[in-house]
Design a protein around this motif. Structure first.
Motif, mmCIF file in Angstrom:
data_model
loop_
_atom_site.group_PDB
_atom_site.id
_atom_site.type_symbol
_atom_site.label_atom_id
_atom_site.label_comp_id
_atom_site.label_asym_id
_atom_site.label_seq_id
_atom_site.Cartn_x
_atom_site.Cartn_y
_atom_site.Cartn_z
ATOM 1 N N ARG A 138 -12.908 -6.556 -6.001
ATOM 2 C CA ARG A 138 -12.322 -5.950 -4.802
ATOM 3 C C ARG A 138 -13.406 -5.540 -3.815
ATOM 4 O O ARG A 138 -14.513 -5.176 -4.211
ATOM 5 C CB ARG A 138 -11.446 -4.752 -5.170
ATOM 6 C CG ARG A 138 -12.162 -3.623 -5.885
ATOM 7 C CD ARG A 138 -11.186 -2.493 -6.184
ATOM 8 N NE ARG A 138 -10.573 -2.006 -4.970
ATOM 9 C CZ ARG A 138 -10.996 -0.926 -4.299
ATOM 10 N NH1 ARG A 138 -12.009 -0.220 -4.727
ATOM 11 N NH2 ARG A 138 -10.403 -0.553 -3.190
ATOM 12 N N PRO A 139 -13.090 -5.624 -2.527
ATOM 13 C CA PRO A 139 -14.074 -5.207 -1.530
ATOM 14 C C PRO A 139 -14.077 -3.685 -1.390
ATOM 15 O O PRO A 139 -13.025 -3.041 -1.513
ATOM 16 C CB PRO A 139 -13.568 -5.854 -0.243
ATOM 17 C CG PRO A 139 -12.089 -6.005 -0.445
ATOM 18 C CD PRO A 139 -11.850 -6.123 -1.921
ATOM 19 N N ILE A 140 -15.241 -3.119 -1.183
ATOM 20 C CA ILE A 140 -15.333 -1.704 -0.832
ATOM 21 C C ILE A 140 -16.156 -1.592 0.450
ATOM 22 O O ILE A 140 -16.731 -2.576 0.895
ATOM 23 C CB ILE A 140 -15.961 -0.861 -1.974
ATOM 24 C CG1 ILE A 140 -17.294 -1.455 -2.419
ATOM 25 C CG2 ILE A 140 -15.010 -0.780 -3.159
ATOM 26 C CD1 ILE A 140 -18.039 -0.628 -3.464
ATOM 27 N N TYR A 141 -16.187 -0.418 1.034
ATOM 28 C CA TYR A 141 -16.928 -0.200 2.286
ATOM 29 C C TYR A 141 -16.575 -1.285 3.312
ATOM 30 O O TYR A 141 -17.462 -1.978 3.821
ATOM 31 C CB TYR A 141 -18.435 -0.163 2.024
ATOM 32 C CG TYR A 141 -18.891 1.069 1.277
ATOM 33 C CD1 TYR A 141 -19.253 2.228 1.962
ATOM 34 C CD2 TYR A 141 -18.933 1.097 -0.115
ATOM 35 C CE1 TYR A 141 -19.650 3.370 1.281
ATOM 36 C CE2 TYR A 141 -19.336 2.239 -0.802
ATOM 37 C CZ TYR A 141 -19.695 3.362 -0.089
ATOM 38 O OH TYR A 141 -20.089 4.488 -0.777
ATOM 39 N N GLN A 155 -6.907 6.505 4.255
ATOM 40 C CA GLN A 155 -7.777 5.739 3.386
ATOM 41 C C GLN A 155 -9.188 6.286 3.533
ATOM 42 O O GLN A 155 -9.575 6.696 4.616
ATOM 43 C CB GLN A 155 -7.723 4.288 3.848
ATOM 44 C CG GLN A 155 -8.620 3.311 3.168
ATOM 45 C CD GLN A 155 -8.249 1.886 3.592
ATOM 46 O OE1 GLN A 155 -7.200 1.643 4.191
ATOM 47 N NE2 GLN A 155 -9.107 0.946 3.295
ATOM 48 N N LYS A 161 0.826 -1.207 0.000
ATOM 49 C CA LYS A 161 0.000 0.000 0.000
ATOM 50 C C LYS A 161 0.856 1.250 0.000
ATOM 51 O O LYS A 161 0.499 2.285 -0.556
ATOM 52 C CB LYS A 161 -0.907 0.020 1.235
ATOM 53 C CG LYS A 161 -2.022 -0.996 1.217
ATOM 54 C CD LYS A 161 -2.722 -0.993 2.580
ATOM 55 C CE LYS A 161 -3.828 -2.029 2.622
ATOM 56 N NZ LYS A 161 -4.319 -2.219 3.995
ATOM 57 N N PRO A 218 1.042 2.851 -5.068
ATOM 58 C CA PRO A 218 0.424 4.081 -5.581
ATOM 59 C C PRO A 218 1.442 5.085 -6.141
ATOM 60 O O PRO A 218 1.132 5.857 -7.044
ATOM 61 C CB PRO A 218 -0.301 4.655 -4.364
ATOM 62 C CG PRO A 218 -0.586 3.469 -3.502
ATOM 63 C CD PRO A 218 0.626 2.583 -3.677
ATOM 64 N N ASP A 257 -15.010 4.581 1.998
ATOM 65 C CA ASP A 257 -15.984 4.131 0.996
ATOM 66 C C ASP A 257 -15.307 3.261 -0.071
ATOM 67 O O ASP A 257 -15.611 2.090 -0.208
ATOM 68 C CB ASP A 257 -16.769 5.302 0.383
ATOM 69 C CG ASP A 257 -15.906 6.449 -0.086
ATOM 70 O OD1 ASP A 257 -14.661 6.333 -0.042
ATOM 71 O OD2 ASP A 257 -16.468 7.472 -0.528
ATOM 72 N N ASP A 258 -14.339 3.832 -0.807
ATOM 73 C CA ASP A 258 -13.715 2.993 -1.847
ATOM 74 C C ASP A 258 -12.484 2.231 -1.346
ATOM 75 O O ASP A 258 -11.955 1.378 -2.044
ATOM 76 C CB ASP A 258 -13.393 3.807 -3.105
ATOM 77 C CG ASP A 258 -12.272 4.807 -2.886
ATOM 78 O OD1 ASP A 258 -11.661 4.803 -1.801
ATOM 79 O OD2 ASP A 258 -12.003 5.600 -3.796
ATOM 80 N N ASP A 259 -12.028 2.549 -0.132
ATOM 81 C CA ASP A 259 -10.925 1.799 0.488
ATOM 82 C C ASP A 259 -9.678 1.704 -0.399
ATOM 83 O O ASP A 259 -8.974 0.697 -0.367
ATOM 84 C CB ASP A 259 -11.378 0.379 0.866
ATOM 85 C CG ASP A 259 -12.277 0.366 2.096
ATOM 86 O OD1 ASP A 259 -12.153 1.274 2.924
ATOM 87 O OD2 ASP A 259 -13.088 -0.566 2.228
ATOM 88 N N SER A 260 -9.397 2.739 -1.183
ATOM 89 C CA SER A 260 -8.277 2.639 -2.115
ATOM 90 C C SER A 260 -6.915 2.746 -1.439
ATOM 91 O O SER A 260 -5.990 2.032 -1.777
ATOM 92 C CB SER A 260 -8.378 3.718 -3.188
ATOM 93 O OG SER A 260 -9.347 3.359 -4.133
ATOM 94 N N ASN A 261 -6.800 3.667 -0.491
ATOM 95 C CA ASN A 261 -5.516 3.857 0.180
ATOM 96 C C ASN A 261 -4.413 4.217 -0.823
ATOM 97 O O ASN A 261 -3.401 3.528 -0.940
ATOM 98 C CB ASN A 261 -5.150 2.592 0.966
ATOM 99 C CG ASN A 261 -4.080 2.857 2.015
ATOM 100 O OD1 ASN A 261 -3.204 3.708 1.797
ATOM 101 N ND2 ASN A 261 -4.144 2.177 3.118
ATOM 102 N N GLN A 262 -4.613 5.264 -1.592
ATOM 103 C CA GLN A 262 -3.643 5.639 -2.619
ATOM 104 C C GLN A 262 -3.307 7.131 -2.640
ATOM 105 O O GLN A 262 -2.189 7.499 -2.986
ATOM 106 C CB GLN A 262 -4.206 5.311 -4.014
ATOM 107 C CG GLN A 262 -4.482 3.853 -4.285
ATOM 108 C CD GLN A 262 -5.054 3.656 -5.676
ATOM 109 O OE1 GLN A 262 -4.928 4.519 -6.544
ATOM 110 N NE2 GLN A 262 -5.690 2.536 -5.905
ATOM 111 N N PRO A 309 -8.498 8.021 -7.252
ATOM 112 C CA PRO A 309 -7.396 8.584 -6.464
ATOM 113 C C PRO A 309 -6.374 9.382 -7.286
ATOM 114 O O PRO A 309 -5.918 10.449 -6.842
ATOM 115 C CB PRO A 309 -6.746 7.351 -5.840
ATOM 116 C CG PRO A 309 -7.853 6.364 -5.732
ATOM 117 C CD PRO A 309 -8.744 6.608 -6.912
ATOM 118 N N SER A 360 -6.887 -1.289 -6.027
ATOM 119 C CA SER A 360 -6.389 -1.695 -4.715
ATOM 120 C C SER A 360 -7.065 -2.946 -4.202
ATOM 121 O O SER A 360 -8.263 -3.135 -4.386
ATOM 122 C CB SER A 360 -6.637 -0.568 -3.697
ATOM 123 O OG SER A 360 -5.849 0.554 -3.992
#
Lengths: 317, 249, 545
Positions: free
Chosen positions: A125-128, B118, A96, A100, B121-126, B94, A112
């Motif tokens: 991919r999981p969200i929320y 992060q 992580k 990016p 909601d979208d949990d991207s962490n970017q 992101p 991600s």
């Protein structure tokens, strides 16, 4: 096309998350290259080349890469990118932190924390926080992805003989210096990222009985968690609470002891790979989601499990 | 020192998420929205820096529709001096968020950028990492401790193995972990004062960046429900199963 | 804890509770005098988040307040298109011909709405007029001057731990003062309860106040089963005929139905569980069929005030007014309280405006209220609920006569005999009730339901469900009534546990689960449970309810 997997390691051994990520890569291509950026990693390169699924191990060995500062690693990865259809890294704090930046350097949007691969360009991919699952598709020329390790099997570490290629270090001016790494202050792993979690509920009846859980946790190198009921009853501190209002955990093994399985609790641990429930009450809802259920008095069961684990260890050694 | 905090408006963490019946996404209509929780930690840290006399101006930025003004007002009620809303009807990925923030940062010239690690909601962490790369500023992700002395920045990062301590310098981009601090409550008088603090609005179309989606969402589904497994007869069987069937011990 | 320094804010009018009553007062006040400063405190994290109601909405009061609401994008879209009234037995249902239905049960011209969404909309409308609304702030105490006149409220402290010690983020509550304070907390508001007692507001009441508990679930159902605009009510199974209650089912927008149940809190059997009656109701073949393939998306429960005119207290006092369901303006036979609450709020605004700008007394409220259509409505409705003490069938026959033939104008007024907390019979004389197991498809356990309501209270805050006498439950309600709290609470807050140290059963209070329905405060036989406001922003997060 080939797939590049960025290895997570400690300069001596690969982290298991790397092996999971290689398995994910297998679903995309037969030509998997493993990129290891580190310091004094000749031995690591040697052991890595025997991973059967890996066709090539790419090594960049430089003292500046000792501590995986992402500002240094990312340009090396982006420099290799054009040769690959997919670049994967584990969705750990390592991946992580790093991938990016590659996304920025390549001007490509990263995906991600994938938990499934539908096709070359479609991923799950999981969200929320896992409360919804998203299917996404991209037509970018390179697919950059972090991979949730627990969603893919570990690949075999033996049976292969990959080629090893050394690449030269590209220096960048970096203002960050590594000071130290404190591997978890407590003897037990952190609840949020432990491989095994042993959680207790109100069935433990009081705080003294939680000692039983600590003993079991120590045997398994597990973190200790608790249900809200146990926290509310004052058996254990707030910081141990697993659930909707506490910590969300997704370990490989979750052992729920004396927890009935209120939905608030289930919300915090249902992503665990394997769930074990030990409860006297056969009607406890936790059994509806447990992979292995044991209907038994926990005060007998826990010491027995510890004994069995000891036995197992003796056999192994 | 000037500090810029990036804030996102998201579905409140207490709300039970519901996937839309047509599987196009998650229901956000009439759902309570709030400041993204780790962004609150970022706001709190900025306010603390100001209280310690280390920061002289702290500003917050959000990207979204008009309703994102709410989270900016909340940030100002917590102590942020002024806010900027970059108005966008579309949800940005992101990379586009980071590019947008970069333009604001080029203009505002903060010495420190703080944001949540992060979005929930979208949990991207970017975004923080991308922004750091675009700006070519040092990056500190998932921080749980921050100390700034004579332009030197000492951070502790929450990593899987434990804690990593780094030293870096300003300007820098730092992303905040929930463990960094305890966000304050906005007091009622401060909420009133925040209504009068400046909030500038910029239309994203005027920034000249590509905000189109690179990733298409095909469908969003509910997570599969876990099914009951098997009941074992005794401890011995349980340990054997864990060892040889599930292979987790 | 030593006295903390508290900030003070001053307004012309302080309104407690952003429900239909309080928001109507706020809006009307601004319409009457735009210079008035008005503050509305709301304990929910946002306006509407603690609002739970059927709701078939009669627009009468809204027509008066905001005549052009139809063109203002209001969330009032679904006209009632058809309705029926059913009598349920365990496996069958009988439709009561519409011909026999009293007019109060006819909903032509009304709308199926989410009251939560309407309040959100009213809140925005009020803010656009300059009303200051503060969600997330609970009015925890009333402030009085030396003459015992109400002069405002104190908001609750934030960031205390369970021992009342300040945490890092401690934020003391502030004093908000107003020339007039309006209490519009909804049914059984805890400040409303205080003023009732302090000012003896109910001393002239002919009857004790009556309450019910209402449940609501929102289901998204198969479109084949959905009939937009349909309204159904039922009585009968699973309730015994001596228990007052019934169901509602409204077909709303987006293939949703609002399914609910209301049970009078004057029920007698301590083993009765209102929650389980509702869950069981859903297993009726009619309902089961309706829900088949559907999905429950929301759950909530709230006490409602049913006493009507006989139990309506005096609504004015020095410095303050008590309005809406906080006073008890709900029209029980209509099963509607929103329009009456709003009207009571509109009247309050007129009285307050006269008070502030023309020095008139707040006691003007009484005559204004008596001359309004609300009073007339409540007068006509007054005999319906008390007739149910005779049992379901006689009550229905009486109601038919009273409402259909006499139009509610019979020359006598039936009284409610007991307060709800007096109605339970001892457990040993009561019949135990076994409820069916939850199937997890159409019936659910309490924790799953509470989870759906988004309920949360910050960890580690003081308990907000106080026991006046800590030992009383152990020595009295557990013994005598087998602790009814574990059954009447719709959120699983109360549990009975065996304490190994004390070697007896004790009452455990999981206050984090509380959905702010107030049932415990009403029904507890010894009136030992005191519901006080938890930290602002806590409780359920209802949406669309």
């Amino acid at each position: 096309m080939s797939v590049l997997v960025v290895a997570e390691h400690d300069n001596k051994n690969l982290k298991s998350s790397t092996l999971n990520t290689i398995s994910a890569a297998k679903k995309l291509s037969e030509d998997i290259h493993l990129l290891i950026l580190g310091n004094k990693i000749e031995d690591l390169a040697k052991s890595s080349k025997s991973i059967q699924l890996v066709k090539k191990v790419i090594i960049c060995d430089h003292e500046k890469l000792e501590n995986q500062i992402p500002e240094l690693s990312s340009p090396i990865i982006s420099n290799l990118a054009e040769n690959y259809s997919h670049i994967l890294a584990p969705s750990s704090t390592f991946g992580k932190n790093l991938l990016p930046r590659v996304s920025a350097l390549l001007d490509i949007t990263q995906i991600s924390d994938i938990i499934g691969i539908e096709s070359q360009d479609t991923f799950i991919r999981p969200i929320y926080a896992g409360n919804a699952i998203s299917y996404v598709q991209t037509d970018q020329k390179i697919n950059l992805m972090t991979v949730r390790p627990t969603s893919f099997e570990k690949c075999e570490e033996t049976g292969g003989d990959a080629a090893v290629e050394n690449i030269s270090f590209i220096d960048s001016e970096v203002k960050t210096t590594f000071v130290s790494r404190e591997v978890s202050k407590s003897d037990r792993p952190e609840l949020g990222n432990a491989r095994v979690v042993v959680s207790g509920g109100r069935g433990l009846e009081n705080s003294d009985n939680f000692k039983l859980l600590y003993d079991l946790a120590d045997k398994l190198n597990a973190a200790v968690g608790a249900s809200r009921a146990a926290v509310d009853s004052g058996y254990i501190g707030n910081e141990y609470q697993v659930g909707q209002t506490g910590k969300m955990v997704a370990p490989e093994l979750y052992i729920a002891v004396g927890i009935s399985g209120a939905i608030q609790h289930l919300a915090g641990m249902k992503e665990s790979k394997v769930i074990v429930a030990i409860n006297k009450d056969l009607e406890a809802p936790i059994f509806n989601i447990a992979d292995y259920g044991l209907s038994s008095d926990l005060f007998q069961a826990i010491p027995e499990i510890i004994k069995e684990l000891d036995l197992l260890n003796q056999i192994e050694s | 020192m000037k500090v810029l905090v990036a804030v996102k408006r998201v579905v409140d963490y207490k709300v039970q998420i519901r996937v839309k019946s047509d599987n196009s996404g998650v229901e956000t209509q009439n759902v309570k929205m709030s400041v993204n929780p780790p962004d609150e930690n970022a706001i709190e840290e900025a306010v603390k820096l100001k209280e310690q006399g280390l920061a002289n101006e702290i500003i917050s930025v959000s990207i979204g529709d008009d309703k994102s003004q709410d989270v900016l007002r909340t940030s100002m009620a917590m102590g942020i001096d002024r806010s900027i809303l970059v108005k966008s009807q579309n949800t940005l990925e992101p990379l586009a968020v980071a590019k947008t923030l970069k333009i604001i940062i080029d203009k505002e010239k903060p010495d420190l950028v703080l944001m949540g690690k992060q979005a929930i909601d979208d949990d991207s962490n970017q975004t923080g990492q991308i922004l750091s790369a675009l700006l070519n500023w040092p990056q500190g992700c998932f921080i749980s401790n921050l100390k700034i002395e004579n332009n030197k920045v000492f951070i502790s990062r929450e990593i899987d193995e434990g804690i990593e301590n780094l030293e870096t310098s300003l300007p820098a981009v730092l992303t905040c972990d929930l463990r960094l601090n305890t966000p304050r409550f906005a007091s009622l008088p401060n909420i009133m004062k925040a209504k009068k603090k400046p909030l500038e609005t910029i239309d994203i179309d005027t920034l000249g960046i590509d905000t189109s989606s690179k990733i298409k969402t095909l469908k969003v589904i509910e997570p599969p429900k876990r099914k009951a497994g098997i009941m074992v007869n005794d401890v011995k069987e349980l340990v054997q199963k864990l060892k040889y069937e599930a292979k987790v011990i | 804890m030593s006295e903390v320094q508290r900030e003070e804010l001053n307004y012309d009018v302080v309104i407690v509770g952003a429900g239909p009553a309080g928001l109507s007062t706020a809006i009307k006040l601004k319409q009457l005098d735009t210079n008035l400063s008005i503050c509305v405190l709301e304990k929910a994290s946002e306006v509407g988040a603690h609002i739970l109601s059927g709701n078939v909405f009669e627009t009468k009061a809204l027509d008066e307040l905001i005549p052009n609401w139809k063109v203002l994008n209001s969330p009032i879209n679904t006209s009632v298109t058809s309705e029926d009234f059913l009598f349920y037995t365990k496996t069958k249902s009988m439709k009561v011909p519409n011909l026999f239905l009293p007019n109060v049960l006819k909903n032509h011209g009304n709308y199926i709405i989410s009251l939560s969404n309407l309040c959100k909309w009213l809140g925005e409308f009020a803010e656009n007029l300059g009303v200051e609304i503060f969600p997330g702030f609970a009015a925890s105490k009333l402030l009085y001057d030396n003459d015992q006149k109400v002069i405002g409220v104190q908001t609750g402290d934030m960031g205390l731990d369970k021992n009342f010690k300040p945490k890092d983020n401690y934020e003391p509550g502030i004093n908000i003062k107003g020339k007039v304070t309006v209490l519009s907390e909804g049914c059984r508001g805890h400040l409303g309860k205080e003023v009732l007692k302090k000012f003896n507001l109910d001393s002239n009441n002919k009857s004790p106040q009556q309450y019910g508990i209402g449940f609501k679930e929102i289901w998204e159902i198969n479109s084949e089963n959905h009939q937009l605009g349909k309204v159904s009510h039922s009585v009968g199974w699973p309730l015994e005929s001596d228990t007052y209650g019934g169901s509602f089912c409204y077909h709303a927008e987006n293939n949703q139905i609002y399914l609910g149940y209301v049970i009078g809190l004057d029920y007698k059997n301590p083993y009765l569980s209102p929650y389980d009656e509702f869950q069981q109701f859903k297993t009726h073949p009619d309902i089961k069929k309706l829900l088949e393939g559907g999905k429950r998306i929301s759950y909530g429960a709230r006490a409602l005030i049913e006493g009507g005119l006989q139990s309506l207290p005096q609504m004015y006092m020095p410095g303050a007014l008590l309005i809406g369901c906080d006073a008890g303006t709900l029209n029980m036979p209509k099963i509607k309280g929103s329009h009456t609450a709003m009207k009571s709020g509109i009247i309050a605004a007129e009285v307050i405006n006269d008070h502030i700008n023309s020095n008139k007394e707040l006691s003007e409220y009484e005559s204004k209220f008596k001359n309004s259509w609300v009073y007339e409505e409540l007068y006509k409705a007054r005999n319906v609920k008390p007739s149910f003490q005779w049992g379901l069938i006689p009550a229905m026959i009486f109601t038919g006569l009273d409402q259909k033939i006499f139009g509610g104008k019979l020359p006598f007024t039936l009284q409610h005999k007991h307060a709800d907390h007096e109605s339970l019979i001892p457990a040993k004389k009561a019949k135990k009730i076994t409820y069916p197991k939850y199937d997890g498809v159409i019936t659910f356990d309490k924790p799953s339901s509470v989870y759906l309501s988004g309920t949360n209270h910050a960890d580690d805050q003081p308990n907000h469900l106080l026991l006046n006498d800590k030992d009383l439950s152990t020595n009295f309600t557990i013994e005598k009534y087998d602790e009814p709290a574990q059954r009447y609470c719709p959120a699983g807050v109360y549990e009975v546990e065996f304490d190994n140290d004390l070697q007896k059963k004790v009452l455990k209070i999981n206050s984090q689960n509380c959905i702010h329905c107030k049932t415990c405060d009403i029904k507890e036989p010894s009136q030992n449970i005191e519901w006080v406001t938890p930290e602002g922003g806590g409780g359920p997060i209802y949406s669309g309810t």
